[in-house]
Motif scaffolding. Sequence first.
Motif, mmCIF file in Angstrom:
data_model
loop_
_atom_site.group_PDB
_atom_site.id
_atom_site.type_symbol
_atom_site.label_atom_id
_atom_site.label_comp_id
_atom_site.label_asym_id
_atom_site.label_seq_id
_atom_site.Cartn_x
_atom_site.Cartn_y
_atom_site.Cartn_z
ATOM 1 N N THR A 152 0.828 -1.209 0.000
ATOM 2 C CA THR A 152 0.000 0.000 0.000
ATOM 3 C C THR A 152 0.856 1.249 0.000
ATOM 4 N N ARG A 153 1.921 1.232 0.838
ATOM 5 C CA ARG A 153 2.813 2.389 0.881
ATOM 6 C C ARG A 153 3.521 2.594 -0.448
ATOM 7 N N GLN A 157 1.027 4.099 -2.898
ATOM 8 C CA GLN A 157 0.813 5.510 -2.579
ATOM 9 C C GLN A 157 1.992 6.364 -3.036
ATOM 10 N N LEU A 164 1.656 9.354 -5.805
ATOM 11 C CA LEU A 164 2.057 10.731 -5.539
ATOM 12 C C LEU A 164 3.163 11.183 -6.487
#
Length: 209
Positions: free
Chosen positions: A37-38, A41, A45
């Motif tokens: 998930t990180r 993300q 971004l």
Amino acid sequence: MSVHEHPHRGSGLHVPSFRRNRTAPAAAPGVSAATGTRTAQAYALASLRLLTGFVFLWAFLDKTFGLGYATPSGKGWLDGGSPTKGFLGSVAVGPMESTFHAWAGDPWADWLFMLGLLGIGVALVAGVALRIAAVAGTAMMALMWVAEWPPARHLADGSASMSTNPFVDYHLIYAVALVVLAAAAAGDTLGAGRLWARLPFVRDHSWLR
């Protein structure tokens, strides 16, 4: 439960730790999911950063060279055209209408606007100095928001302003995006953010991040 073997026994039944076997498989999927998930993300971004940077950088290139998009060929900054005269001179509503008319086409306004577009665009694409880019970009977007003045339903001449929202427009979205990118250190992925942060003068002045 844990079973300890005696040193003189070279063979036999090795009983594993039930506690270790019960907890390890349960923890691994959670850790893997969180890491995934990180990572997603970070790349999301980074993609937003690169696309937003290209918006600013393209605006600079088009207005400088007159690439035939927003700026007609032969009307670029290098051809003697003014990157601010058309936009600021056409402001027809808002509390700073007369001020923008006075600024339109002034050399200081042209240079400040173009350097802002270039600096913000390069910073975002490279992933460095995102905090400075966020402050400069937010100030620029705020001025452009005031120039278009979305709260007005009618222009100074009484015609419809064609505003679709009295508050939120694309200038505000860009400003928020810049702040989010800086706060999330979005330059660390697909950018030179980590290398930039290791520089001595950046380490000593965190606002340069």
